[in-house]
Design an enzyme around this catalytic site. Structure first.
Site, PDB file in Angstrom:
ATOM      1  N   GLU A  47       0.821  -1.207   0.000  1.00 24.91           N
ATOM      2  CA  GLU A  47       0.000   0.000   0.000  1.00 24.91           C
ATOM      3  C   GLU A  47       0.857   1.261   0.000  1.00 24.91           C
ATOM      4  OE1 GLU A  47      -3.079   0.390  -0.582  1.00 24.91           O
ATOM      5  OE2 GLU A  47      -3.526  -1.740  -0.665  1.00 24.91           O
ATOM      6  N   CYS A 203     -12.405   0.253 -15.884  1.00 23.40           N
ATOM      7  CA  CYS A 203     -12.959   1.615 -15.818  1.00 23.40           C
ATOM      8  C   CYS A 203     -11.825   2.594 -15.505  1.00 23.40           C
ATOM      9  CB  CYS A 203     -14.043   1.672 -14.741  1.00 23.40           C
ATOM     10  SG  CYS A 203     -15.086   3.139 -14.819  1.00 23.40           S
ATOM     11  N   CYS A 210     -16.476  -0.414 -21.567  1.00 24.73           N
ATOM     12  CA  CYS A 210     -17.808  -0.808 -21.097  1.00 24.73           C
ATOM     13  C   CYS A 210     -18.172  -2.215 -21.543  1.00 24.73           C
ATOM     14  CB  CYS A 210     -18.852   0.193 -21.579  1.00 24.73           C
ATOM     15  SG  CYS A 210     -18.606   1.857 -20.897  1.00 24.73           S
ATOM     16  N   CYS A 213     -17.162  -4.451 -18.812  1.00 22.42           N
ATOM     17  CA  CYS A 213     -17.575  -4.072 -17.462  1.00 22.42           C
ATOM     18  C   CYS A 213     -18.774  -4.896 -16.996  1.00 22.42           C
ATOM     19  CB  CYS A 213     -17.908  -2.585 -17.417  1.00 22.42           C
ATOM     20  SG  CYS A 213     -18.429  -2.041 -15.765  1.00 22.42           S
ATOM     21  N   CYS A 219     -24.648   1.263 -14.933  1.00 22.05           N
ATOM     22  CA  CYS A 219     -23.783   2.426 -14.740  1.00 22.05           C
ATOM     23  C   CYS A 219     -24.537   3.726 -15.024  1.00 22.05           C
ATOM     24  CB  CYS A 219     -22.569   2.319 -15.655  1.00 22.05           C
ATOM     25  SG  CYS A 219     -21.483   3.762 -15.588  1.00 22.05           S
TER      26      CYS A 219
END
Length: 301
Positions: A47, A203, A210, A213, A219
Site C-alpha cells: 500500500e 474503468c 464498457c 464491465c 452504470c
C-alpha cells in the site's frame, strides 16, 4: 462543487456487489500482496509503494524489500537511509521514511505485528485514512470503505453519473462508499478489492471499456450518455525539468554510493545551480539526505 452523489437504497447497492465480485474472482491479477503468505506486513508495504506508482514498477522493489525485511522489526532495526536506498526509483521517496517510521512504531508498540484494529493502524506514523482502511480490509478481512483513485472513479461513474471524481476525496464520496459497502465483513473486504481492480483494469482514467464491465448495464454515467467532465481540465503531473526530477537525480547519486558523497559529485547531476541547491535543501529538510561536515552528504543514518 455541486454534490452529484446519488442516494442509493440497499437493494441498489446489493445489485452491484455480485457482478463485480464475480468478475474479480475470474479476472483478478495474481499479485504477491494478495497471496495469503504476504500477511499484513506484505499488504502494508504494498500500500505504501502503490501510492501514485503503477504495479509493474512496484513488483520488483516489493519482492526485494520483503526478502530483505520480511517483518516490520527487520526494517525498524536498519537505518532509515537503507529504506531510502532500497526504495530505488519508485518516486516520492518520503514514503520510504514513513514506512520505516511505521515499522519502528509497530516494533515498539505492537510486539512487531501489524495491528488489526483500524484505530491502531491510523495511529501509526505515516498512515492515513486510506492506508489504515486498506490494511484492515485486505489483510484482516474487515468491513471498511477503501477509497483509492480507482475506486472513486468507479463509484463516480457507476453511482454518481459523472466521468471523474473531485480532485480530493469529499464527505459525499465517503457517504456514498459507506452506502455501497456490503453488510457482511468478508463480502465487504472482497468488494473493496474487486471495485479497486475494476477501476485499475476496466474503468480506467484513460478510457473505459464498457464491453468488459460487469455493471455496464447499471452504470449511471453510461445510462446518462457519458456526459463530459465539467470541472477543471485534468492534466498529468509534469516531471521533466521539475525540482522532483532534480531531487531524484541527487538521490540516485547517494543511493549508488557506499559512503558519504562530496558536494562536487552532486553538482554534476544538474546544470542549473539555483534549482539544484533548492532541490538539495528540500531533501535535507525532508530528512531524506543528511549533511555532514566538509560539504559531504549521505542518506540518513
Amino acid at each position: 462543487m455541486t454534490d452529484t452523489t446519488t442516494d442509493l437504497a440497499p437493494t441498489d447497492a446489493a445489485a452491484l456487489h455480485a457482478p463485480v465480485i464475480s468478475w474479480f474472482d475470474e479476472h483478478a491479477r495474481d499479485l504477491p500482496w494478495r497471496r495469503p503468505e504476504a500477511g499484513a506486513w506484505g499488504v502494508m508495504v504494498s500500500e505504501f509503494m502503490l501510492q501514485q506508482t503503477p504495479v509493474n514498477r512496484v513488483l520488483p522493489v516489493y519482492e526485494q524489500w520483503l526478502v530483505r525485511w520480511p517483518r516490520p522489526a527487520d526494517l525498524a532495526a536498519d537505518a532509515p537511509g537503507e529504506a531510502v536506498r532500497a526504495w530505488g526509483r519508485l518516486g516520492y521517496p518520503r514514503r520510504a521514511l514513513r514506512l520505516h517510521g511505521a515499522a519502528q512504531a509497530i516494533a515498539e508498540r505492537h510486539g512487531g505485528d501489524v495491528p488489526r484494529e483500524h484505530a491502531q493502524l491510523l495511529a501509526l506514523p505515516g498512515i492515513g485514512e486510506y492506508t489504515a482502511a486498506a490494511v484492515a480490509s485486505f489483510a484482516y478481512g474487515q468491513r471498511h470503505a477503501v477509497l483509492d483513485t480507482n475506486v472513486r472513479r468507479v463509484f463516480a461513474r457507476a453511482a454518481s453519473g459523472i466521468q471523474y471524481p473531485p480532485t480530493a476525496t469529499t464527505a459525499a464520496e465517503r457517504k456514498l462508499a459507506r452506502a455501497l459497502l456490503p453488510d457482511d465483513e468478508a463480502t465487504a473486504a472482497r468488494w473493496a478489492a474487486a471495485s479497486m481492480e475494476l477501476g485499475a483494469l476496466v474503468c480506467t482514467a484513460r478510457g473505459e471499456d464498457c464491453a468488459r464491465c460487469p455493471i455496464a448495464a447499471q452504470c449511471a454515467w453510461r445510462l446518462a450518455g457519458k456526459p463530459a467532465h465539467e470541472g477543471a481540465p485534468r492534466r498529468g503531473q509534469a516531471y521533466a525539468g521539475t525540482d522532483r526530477q532534480v531531487r531524484g537525480k541527487l538521490l540516485a547519486v547517494l543511493r549508488e554510493s557506499t559512503g558519504p558523497v562530496p558536494q562536487a559529485a552532486l553538482d554534476t547531476v544538474w546544470h542549473e545551480p539555483v534549482q539544484r541547491a533548492r532541490a538539495l535543501d528540500g531533501l535535507v529538510a525532508d530528512g531524506l539526505v543528511e549533511p555532514l561536515e566538509g560539504g559531504m552528504y549521505q542518506l540518513p543514518g
